[in-house]
Design an enzyme around this catalytic site. Structure first.
Site, mmCIF file in Angstrom:
data_model
loop_
_atom_site.group_PDB
_atom_site.id
_atom_site.type_symbol
_atom_site.label_atom_id
_atom_site.label_comp_id
_atom_site.label_asym_id
_atom_site.label_seq_id
_atom_site.Cartn_x
_atom_site.Cartn_y
_atom_site.Cartn_z
ATOM 1 N N GLU A 114 -52.278 -55.294 -85.260
ATOM 2 C CA GLU A 114 -52.551 -55.080 -86.678
ATOM 3 C C GLU A 114 -53.581 -53.962 -86.894
ATOM 4 O OE1 GLU A 114 -53.544 -58.898 -88.314
ATOM 5 O OE2 GLU A 114 -51.528 -59.689 -88.001
ATOM 6 N N GLU A 154 -46.028 -62.065 -83.723
ATOM 7 C CA GLU A 154 -46.916 -63.096 -84.261
ATOM 8 C C GLU A 154 -46.257 -63.716 -85.482
ATOM 9 O OE1 GLU A 154 -51.070 -62.012 -84.227
ATOM 10 O OE2 GLU A 154 -51.418 -63.115 -86.084
#
Length: 805
Positions: free
Chosen positions: A418, A495
């Site tokens: 991220e 994820e």
């Protein structure tokens, strides 16, 4: 022995020293466990670098060590509850050691597998260097500054005082293994050994090995020997000609090899021998596995040319009540719990794991995603790695790949999670640099990054066209569209979920969705449940995620999705979403709680990810008379399940469409709830839950009653609060005190409740939903020990353990 009796103490010590000297002289390479007899001081004292410094008042400890876990949870901790509400600070370590005189002809290195963080190291007062990143392995050459006729002193300063620095609990200290490596002057470096294979066909494979050794000595020879999984010698070869990069290469044709896989993790061994003028200078060996991996844009992932859906979880590095200090037994317990669930892959989030953790993945059959960074130049916390990225990223990424590239479990590299540079063109430039570094060191594995944006226009990392596989976090509803948005690309769900739950907590109705927090920017006004819990029904999740069932179904349904990594396998210290404030101090995301007790959703995954018969019914059966209770069941290998209350049928249920559970809505009455699963009208499994009475006694159950007398091994002992009939009392919260006698100590206690603020090293723990955990550590000598658990008004529990050599 009779000879030794003739010597006084000085003579015996001299005799031992001579024998050690001969041993070191005879061995070309010696690797010494350097974890024992360290001195530790929590605080800052720069005078400790002086070899003559008096550290007698410092604590004597063994490594790995995490000083933060020894602290108390505090509301105003510098690390905040995002970092676990535990202290950071500065700590010093010192170790005094002596080497035989014969070692002065040797080369001596110290290897650290990880120090959190900002470590600085001195040997005999000489400064060796600094390592900023808390997750990197590194080493120093001690040779020029060693004494061979008197004591040596190594000093290590660890600075984790700048907080907040992490989005999860990091721990503090020398929290991974330390080794002393003694070699002759001509020796191989393990990080410069690379073993890999080509898959030719089922009956034959070509194995390649290479090692780098910079030398102009024309008398130098390097041999490699291969040993099969049973230790039998199968091949030997001298290295080919050295190339311009000082790399020696080998190639072997292996017939009928046994392939490493998640169900049969077969390991081979290769041993390198270095000779100069026919004199053995060094020997180094490492394990490897023979396997092939590849991704297909339409059909997903293949292991050994067979399709395999990756059924993975994300894991942070703490070990619950043990904190960040790595312990092989604790790590193996975590992995075995996940293995029993059907998990076949781990994403180590968001940093390289301990090397010993990857050893376990190799041995137990887990695919491993090795991840380098949680941020690049753009910060997520004030004092995180963004301060060090520019100076250290190449060294840290290189260290990860070189250390881990011989592990067969490692099937993919991740360069980041991220990353905020994905939103501008700097993401394109940095991605190319990082991928180039990885590919130069290991061209055999794909590279990915965990990305949040599934739209090409919002994701500059994908514009680099450098990633082999696109990893996406969350947004499971976009999975069907990914092939259209990113043509000819390969995909994996790096994820997913971020579903929230507390073991043993149930809120009705179970089919109402709770999205917490409703407004992430307004967290400070969020209250949630007054007891800081979340329901164990799969109906609560963070707004960026989804339920376990929906996210798994999205991956299961689409073949182009290579697999899933659920956030997360275990609860972990820190990041207590949805509760931004103290006393919440650990996460709610886990399929398994912090103590290692499975939550109910564990059995959903087990029913989907394994073929063994599964039948799990919940919740407990202690409620107010007449209360409407939602009863769920997870099952597999059956056509239907039937529920009975006190021998009356409540009805038959079958999973339809995409359902992964069945439900009955039942008015409570005390007694027995029973569920039966059937296939072809034959009973598969039967499970019962009974209404429990008042707490009566404590039962202790050990996962292992015999442990090694090495000062490291552990037994995890569950304490259950039972009624007179032996039923677990589901709302029991009795305070339990643990005490132990004999050759073992209590390393920590836990109960899995995310807002329990009692120190995890306390010997007292309040039961949570009828259960607690005590972790017992062996002594360094064999013997017996007895753990006793007491609580006012309850019959005590005892259990006997044995430590053995």
């Amino acid at each position: 022995m009779n000879l030794l009796k003739r010597y006084n103490r000085t003579g015996i010590l001299f005799f031992i020293a001579v024998m050690q000297s001969l041993l070191i002289t005879a061995q070309p390479r010696q690797v010494i466990d350097f974890n024992t007899n360290w001195k530790f001081y929590l605080g800052n004292d720069s005078a400790a670098v002086n070899p003559l410094y008096n550290d007698e008042k410092w604590r004597t400890i063994s490594l790995p060590h995490d000083w933060s876990i020894e602290g108390n949870f505090k509301k105003n901790a510098a690390a905040t509850n995002q970092g676990g509400a535990l202290p950071g600070g500065i700590g010093w370590y010192r170790k005094t050691f002596r080497l035989p005189v014969s070692t002065n002809e040797k080369k001596v290195r110290i290897e650290f597998d990880g120090i959190y963080k900002n470590s600085e190291v001195w040997i005999n007062g000489h400064y060796l260097g600094k390592r900023a990143y808390g997750y990197s392995n590194f080493s120093y050459d001690l040779t020029p500054w060693l004494f061979f006729d008197k004591q040596n002193v190594i000093a290590v300063k660890v600075d984790n005082s700048q907080q907040p620095d992490s989005r999860w609990y990091s721990g503090s200290g020398i929290y991974r293994d330390v080794k002393l490596v003694i070699t002759k002057w001509w020796a191989l470096k393990p990080e410069e050994v690379f073993v890999y294979n080509e898959m030719v066909n089922a009956g034959k494979t070509k194995l390649f090995a290479e090692t780098k050794l910079v030398t102009k000595n024309t008398d130098l020879e390097i041999w490699a020997e291969i040993y099969d999984p049973n230790g039998k010698f199968i091949a030997r070869m001298a290295a080919g000609k050295i190339n311009d990069n000082h790399v020696f290469t080998f190639s072997f044709n292996l017939n009928n090899p046994k392939f490493w896989s998640t169900v049969n993790p077969v390991l081979y061994k290769i041993k390198f021998s270095v000779f100069i003028a026919a004199r053995l200078m060094d020997e180094y060996e490492t394990i490897f596995g023979i396997r092939s991996i590849h991704f297909d844009a339409q059909k997903g992932f293949f292991l050994n040319n067979q399709p395999l859906k990756i059924k993975g979880v994300c894991m942070h590095h703490d070990l619950g009540a043990l904190g960040a200090a790595f312990n092989k037994t604790a790590a193996k317990r975590q992995l075995q719990i996940l293995k029993d669930m059907g998990c076949n892959a781990i994403r180590f989030s968001h940093n390289p794991p301990a090397s010993a953790m990857l050893d376990l993945c190799d041995e137990m059959g887990f695919l491993a995603m090795d991840e380098a960074f949680d941020m690049w130049k753009k910060k997520k916390n004030k004092f995180d790695y963004h301060l060090n990225f520019e100076e250290w990223y190449e060294k840290d990424l290189t260290a990860m790949v070189l250390r881990d590239r011989n592990h067969p479990s490692v099937f993919m590299w991740s360069i980041g999670n991220e990353i905020r540079e994905q939103f501008d063109s700097s993401g394109t430039t940095i991605t190319k640099k990082l991928v180039d570094i990885v590919k130069q060191l290991d061209p055999t594995r794909p590279v990915t990054a965990a990305l949040t944006e599934t739209m090409p226009g919002k994701n500059f990392i994908t514009k680099a066209n450098a990633l082999d596989v696109l990893g996406f976090n969350y947004k499971y509803y976009d999975y069907p569209e990914l092939p259209n948005r990113f043509p000819n690309q390969k995909f994996i769900a790096t994820e997913t979920a971020s579903a929230l739950s507390t073991r043993g907590v149930y809120q009705f109705p179970s089919d109402s969705i709770r999205i917490w927090p409703p407004d992430y920017k307004g967290q400070d006004t969020f209250t949630g449940n007054k007891d800081f819990t979340a329901s164990s029904y799969d109906n609560t999740f963070a707004y960026w995620g989804g339920t376990h069932e929906k996210t798994w179904l999205a991956v299961k349904k689409y073949q182009h999705m290579a697999g899933i990594f659920v956030w997360s396998g275990f609860d972990f210290l820190g990041e207590p979403v949805p509760y931004p404030k103290f006393p919440a101090r650990s996460s709610y995301y886990g399929i398994v709680d912090l103590a290692g007790f499975p939550k109910d959703v564990y059995y959903m995954y087990q029913s989907e990810w394994t073929t063994k018969p599964v039948l799990h019914i919940f919740p407990h059966w202690n409620w107010p008379q007449g209360k409407i209770v939602d009863v769920w069941a997870y099952y597999n290998n059956a056509d239907e399940v039937e529920l009975f209350l006190n021998n009356r049928s409540i009805g038959i249920r079958k999973k339809i469409n995409d359902e992964l559970h069945v439900m009955w809505r039942v008015p409570f009455e005390a007694g027995t709830l029973k569920v039966i699963s059937r296939k072809n009208n034959k009973t598969v499994l039967i499970k019962e839950i009974k209404t429990a009475g008042k707490p009566f006694k404590i039962e202790l159950i050990a996962d292992r009653k015999i442990i090694k007398a090495d000062g490291k091994d552990l037994s995890f002992i569950t304490a259950r609060v039972l009624d007179k009939d032996g039923n677990v009392v589901p709302d029991a919260n009795n305070q339990i005190s643990f005490s132990i006698t004999g050759n073992a100590t209590i390393a920590g206690t836990d109960n899995g409740y995310q807002a329990d603020t009692v120190s995890l090293i306390s010997h007292k723990r309040q039961a949570w939903k009828g259960m607690t955990l005590s972790i017992i550590k062996s002594a360094a000598k064999k013997g017996n020990s007895t753990l006793t658990a007491t609580s006012p008004g309850l019959l005590s529990g005892t259990i006997a353990l044995m430590t053995t050599e």
